[in-house]
Write a protein that holds these residues in place. Structure first.
Motif, PDB file in Angstrom:
ATOM      1  N   SER A   7     -85.176  10.276  12.907  1.00  0.00           N
ATOM      2  CA  SER A   7     -84.566  10.574  11.897  1.00  0.00           C
ATOM      3  C   SER A   7     -84.689  10.187  10.220  1.00  0.00           C
ATOM      4  CB  SER A   7     -82.755  11.265  11.473  1.00  0.00           C
ATOM      5  OG  SER A   7     -82.109   9.481  12.117  1.00  0.00           O
ATOM      6  N   GLN A   8     -84.319   8.857  10.493  1.00  0.00           N
ATOM      7  CA  GLN A   8     -84.840   8.233   9.426  1.00  0.00           C
ATOM      8  C   GLN A   8     -86.958   8.255   9.019  1.00  0.00           C
ATOM      9  OE1 GLN A   8     -84.002   3.638   9.320  1.00  0.00           O
ATOM     10  NE2 GLN A   8     -85.406   3.495   8.921  1.00  0.00           N
TER      11      GLN A   8
ATOM     12  N   PHE B   3     -84.025  -1.695   5.843  1.00  0.00           N
ATOM     13  CA  PHE B   3     -83.434  -0.236   6.327  1.00  0.00           C
ATOM     14  C   PHE B   3     -83.508  -0.500   8.065  1.00  0.00           C
ATOM     15  CE2 PHE B   3     -86.529   0.638   2.367  1.00  0.00           C
ATOM     16  CZ  PHE B   3     -84.796   1.499   1.700  1.00  0.00           C
ATOM     17  N   ASP B   4     -82.977  -1.543   8.521  1.00  0.00           N
ATOM     18  CA  ASP B   4     -83.585  -1.410  10.357  1.00  0.00           C
ATOM     19  C   ASP B   4     -82.206  -1.023  10.622  1.00  0.00           C
ATOM     20  OD1 ASP B   4     -81.669  -3.609   8.388  1.00  0.00           O
ATOM     21  OD2 ASP B   4     -82.080  -5.078  10.139  1.00  0.00           O
ATOM     22  N   PHE B   5     -82.079   1.147  10.559  1.00  0.00           N
ATOM     23  CA  PHE B   5     -80.998   0.876  10.752  1.00  0.00           C
ATOM     24  C   PHE B   5     -81.187   1.128  12.145  1.00  0.00           C
ATOM     25  CE2 PHE B   5     -80.659   2.315   6.751  1.00  0.00           C
ATOM     26  CZ  PHE B   5     -79.226   1.988   6.545  1.00  0.00           C
ATOM     27  N   SER B   6     -81.860   1.688  13.023  1.00  0.00           N
ATOM     28  CA  SER B   6     -81.758   1.853  14.266  1.00  0.00           C
ATOM     29  C   SER B   6     -82.134   0.703  15.457  1.00  0.00           C
ATOM     30  CB  SER B   6     -83.548   1.897  14.943  1.00  0.00           C
ATOM     31  OG  SER B   6     -84.834   1.357  14.389  1.00  0.00           O
ATOM     32  N   GLU B   7     -81.809  -0.876  15.108  1.00  0.00           N
ATOM     33  CA  GLU B   7     -81.116  -2.227  14.868  1.00  0.00           C
ATOM     34  C   GLU B   7     -80.173  -2.700  14.577  1.00  0.00           C
ATOM     35  OE1 GLU B   7     -84.715  -4.658  15.871  1.00  0.00           O
ATOM     36  OE2 GLU B   7     -85.706  -2.851  16.541  1.00  0.00           O
ATOM     37  N   GLY B   8     -79.147  -1.617  14.069  1.00  0.00           N
ATOM     38  CA  GLY B   8     -77.793  -2.220  13.528  1.00  0.00           C
ATOM     39  C   GLY B   8     -77.226  -3.423  14.327  1.00  0.00           C
ATOM     40  N   GLU B   9     -77.444  -4.777  14.403  1.00  0.00           N
ATOM     41  CA  GLU B   9     -76.531  -5.675  15.125  1.00  0.00           C
ATOM     42  C   GLU B   9     -74.952  -5.137  15.238  1.00  0.00           C
ATOM     43  OE1 GLU B   9     -78.827  -6.264  12.988  1.00  0.00           O
ATOM     44  OE2 GLU B   9     -80.723  -7.215  13.570  1.00  0.00           O
TER      45      GLU B   9
ATOM     46  N   TYR C 263     -76.291   4.573   5.792  1.00  0.00           N
ATOM     47  CA  TYR C 263     -76.882   4.939   6.202  1.00  0.00           C
ATOM     48  C   TYR C 263     -77.759   6.041   5.361  1.00  0.00           C
ATOM     49  CZ  TYR C 263     -79.370   7.963   9.836  1.00  0.00           C
ATOM     50  OH  TYR C 263     -80.795   7.829  10.282  1.00  0.00           O
ATOM     51  N   ASP C 264     -76.401   6.973   5.045  1.00  0.00           N
ATOM     52  CA  ASP C 264     -76.131   8.184   4.150  1.00  0.00           C
ATOM     53  C   ASP C 264     -76.692   7.668   3.210  1.00  0.00           C
ATOM     54  OD1 ASP C 264     -73.703   6.434   3.154  1.00  0.00           O
ATOM     55  OD2 ASP C 264     -73.044   7.700   2.060  1.00  0.00           O
ATOM     56  N   LYS C 265     -76.624   6.341   2.311  1.00  0.00           N
ATOM     57  CA  LYS C 265     -77.555   5.903   0.924  1.00  0.00           C
ATOM     58  C   LYS C 265     -79.070   6.149   1.152  1.00  0.00           C
ATOM     59  CE  LYS C 265     -74.011   4.749  -1.159  1.00  0.00           C
ATOM     60  NZ  LYS C 265     -74.353   5.197  -3.469  1.00  0.00           N
ATOM     61  N   LEU C 266     -79.526   5.787   2.720  1.00  0.00           N
ATOM     62  CA  LEU C 266     -80.633   5.743   2.812  1.00  0.00           C
ATOM     63  C   LEU C 266     -81.194   7.679   2.402  1.00  0.00           C
ATOM     64  CD1 LEU C 266     -83.390   4.086   4.626  1.00  0.00           C
ATOM     65  CD2 LEU C 266     -82.355   5.835   6.366  1.00  0.00           C
ATOM     66  N   MET C 267     -80.360   8.143   3.471  1.00  0.00           N
ATOM     67  CA  MET C 267     -80.622   9.368   3.493  1.00  0.00           C
ATOM     68  C   MET C 267     -80.766   9.817   1.732  1.00  0.00           C
ATOM     69  SD  MET C 267     -82.415  10.349   6.198  1.00  0.00           S
ATOM     70  CE  MET C 267     -82.478   8.994   7.643  1.00  0.00           C
TER      71      MET C 267
ATOM     72  N   LEU D 139     -81.876   8.451  -0.776  1.00  0.00           N
ATOM     73  CA  LEU D 139     -82.100   7.848  -1.656  1.00  0.00           C
ATOM     74  C   LEU D 139     -84.380   8.222  -0.659  1.00  0.00           C
ATOM     75  CD1 LEU D 139     -83.372   5.343  -2.853  1.00  0.00           C
ATOM     76  CD2 LEU D 139     -83.822   3.833  -0.631  1.00  0.00           C
ATOM     77  N   SER D 140     -84.034   9.083   0.581  1.00  0.00           N
ATOM     78  CA  SER D 140     -85.531   9.826   0.943  1.00  0.00           C
ATOM     79  C   SER D 140     -85.106  10.630   0.097  1.00  0.00           C
ATOM     80  CB  SER D 140     -85.589   9.731   2.241  1.00  0.00           C
ATOM     81  OG  SER D 140     -86.152  11.026   2.466  1.00  0.00           O
ATOM     82  N   TRP D 141     -84.668  11.878   0.553  1.00  0.00           N
ATOM     83  CA  TRP D 141     -84.155  13.282  -0.532  1.00  0.00           C
ATOM     84  C   TRP D 141     -84.199  13.559  -1.499  1.00  0.00           C
ATOM     85  CZ3 TRP D 141     -86.707  16.085   3.386  1.00  0.00           C
ATOM     86  CH2 TRP D 141     -86.487  15.839   4.641  1.00  0.00           C
ATOM     87  N   LYS D 142     -83.133  13.148  -2.003  1.00  0.00           N
ATOM     88  CA  LYS D 142     -83.167  12.799  -3.847  1.00  0.00           C
ATOM     89  C   LYS D 142     -84.154  12.422  -4.663  1.00  0.00           C
ATOM     90  CE  LYS D 142     -79.674  16.142  -2.770  1.00  0.00           C
ATOM     91  NZ  LYS D 142     -78.555  15.863  -2.720  1.00  0.00           N
ATOM     92  N   CYS D 143     -84.330  10.979  -4.350  1.00  0.00           N
ATOM     93  CA  CYS D 143     -84.935   9.859  -5.085  1.00  0.00           C
ATOM     94  C   CYS D 143     -86.471  10.546  -5.088  1.00  0.00           C
ATOM     95  CB  CYS D 143     -84.523   9.108  -5.241  1.00  0.00           C
ATOM     96  SG  CYS D 143     -82.952   8.260  -5.406  1.00  0.00           S
ATOM     97  N   TYR D 144     -86.865   9.902  -3.350  1.00  0.00           N
ATOM     98  CA  TYR D 144     -88.189   9.862  -3.532  1.00  0.00           C
ATOM     99  C   TYR D 144     -88.925  10.715  -3.328  1.00  0.00           C
ATOM    100  CZ  TYR D 144     -87.245   4.246  -2.382  1.00  0.00           C
ATOM    101  OH  TYR D 144     -87.186   3.596  -3.315  1.00  0.00           O
ATOM    102  N   LEU D 145     -88.962  12.098  -2.201  1.00  0.00           N
ATOM    103  CA  LEU D 145     -88.865  13.496  -2.447  1.00  0.00           C
ATOM    104  C   LEU D 145     -89.658  13.934  -3.617  1.00  0.00           C
ATOM    105  CD1 LEU D 145     -90.544  14.711  -0.214  1.00  0.00           C
ATOM    106  CD2 LEU D 145     -88.234  16.215  -0.059  1.00  0.00           C
ATOM    107  N   PRO D 146     -88.353  13.670  -4.685  1.00  0.00           N
ATOM    108  CA  PRO D 146     -89.071  14.584  -5.641  1.00  0.00           C
ATOM    109  C   PRO D 146     -90.273  13.659  -6.590  1.00  0.00           C
ATOM    110  CG  PRO D 146     -86.354  14.560  -5.853  1.00  0.00           C
ATOM    111  CD  PRO D 146     -87.439  13.748  -4.359  1.00  0.00           C
ATOM    112  N   LEU D 147     -89.863  12.379  -6.717  1.00  0.00           N
ATOM    113  CA  LEU D 147     -90.619  11.563  -7.475  1.00  0.00           C
ATOM    114  C   LEU D 147     -92.246  11.737  -6.147  1.00  0.00           C
ATOM    115  CD1 LEU D 147     -91.007   9.668  -9.586  1.00  0.00           C
ATOM    116  CD2 LEU D 147     -90.913   7.737  -7.751  1.00  0.00           C
TER     117      LEU D 147
END
Length: 310
Positions: A137-138, A198-204, A275-279, A281-289
């Motif tokens: 998903s990331q 952003f290493d959420f697939s390997e969150g220790e 993780y919710d901040k990551l999503m 950041l992707s959909w509400k910040c980087y995508l519009p920019l």
């Protein structure tokens, strides 16, 4: 001759991965004031070779309820995917000149999603499946913004060929054109390569090692090599697109090393994101920019065409 060139490229990438791990561990030990491989031997030069030998001669084990064949094929698939994308590197001799290099890059980079989800699923472990789902998903979320950023700059060049980037950026680097978009690109590269923060697939703290928690020995080594070769390729790709320069020059190589150092520097400095901040950041910040940047570049090209034809 082409086969010899490809074998030489793969060999150099594998050696680069080994010494990149040495660089990362040494830099982390200096930044965090703790002992690292720089204290072993002469500058720790033999450390990557000893690590590789240790991992590949370890006894191979697998989960009892795993899908055995797919479980073993996935690390090989991810390694081949990360090495196959290196054919985009512009050689001076025997160059493979892709007129649609951007499309080839997007197709190959998205294949890593299949390796992640299948390797997590084939282990038949709840933690590995959760890590794979989070990683996929990331990756899908940030590939949207990353693709739009690339399209914006290639739209200015009016070509999908990477070599055209060199010919145009002799006097001016693309990173200075709409600089916030370049910063978004760097952040998306961190998310695409599963690097801190952003290493959420390997969150220790919650998933131990994520999608590869059941892998050990050679399988883990192959996943490790594929991840780090992707980081080196993304560094080369970023220098190629945004920092211009002659790819046969020393400045080009130093820029790649500096960007690899930046990956390590970010890892040693920033804590893991939520993780919710990551999503968000992707959909509400980087995508519009990135969409605004694409619209801006289209508007600039239309103005240029309008004045040219007048």
């Amino acid at each position: 001759m082409y086969l010899l060139t490809s074998v030489f490229l793969i060999l150099m990438v594998m050696i680069s991965v080994g010494f990149f791990t040495l660089l990362e561990r040494s830099v982390l030990s200096y930044i965090q004031l703790r002992k690292g491989p720089n204290k072993v031997g002469y500058l720790g030069i033999l450390q990557p070779f000893s690590d590789g030998i240790k991992l590949f001669v370890k006894e191979q084990s697998w989960p009892m309820n795993s899908n055995f064949l797919i479980y073993y094929i996935c690390p090989i698939f991810l390694l081949l995917q990360s090495l196959f994308i290196w054919v985009l590197f512009p050689y001076f001799l025997n160059v493979i000149n892709f007129n649609f290099g951007l499309l080839f890059f997007l197709c190959c980079s998205t294949l890593s999603v299949y390796g992640l989800i299948i390797s997590g699923w084939s282990s038949n472990s709840m933690y590995s499946i959760l890590g794979a789902l989070r990683s996929v998903s990331q990756a899908i979320s940030y590939e949207v913004s990353l693709s739009i950023i690339l399209l914006s700059y290639f739209f200015l060049v009016e070509s999908f060929n990477f070599l055209d980037m060199f010919y145009i950026q002799n006097d001016f680097w693309f990173c200075f054109i709409f600089f916030p978009l370049f910063l978004c690109w760097l952040s998306c590269c961190l998310a695409e390569s599963n690097r801190t923060p952003f290493d959420f697939s390997e969150g220790e703290s919650e998933l131990v090692s994520g999608f590869n928690v059941e892998y050990g020995g050679g399988g883990f080594a192959l996943l490790f090599i594929s991840e780090y070769s992707s980081i080196i390729f993304i560094s080369m790709f970023s220098v190629l697109i945004f920092l211009g320069g002659d790819y046969l020059s020393l400045i080009f190589s130093l820029s790649i090393i500096l960007l690899c150092f930046w990956f390590i520097w970010v890892r040693s400095t920033f804590p893991r994101y939520r993780y919710d901040k990551l999503m968000y950041l992707s959909w509400k910040c980087y995508l519009p920019l990135s969409l605004n940047g694409l619209i801006l570049f289209i508007f600039i090209k239309l103005l240029v065409y309008y004045h040219f034809f007048l």
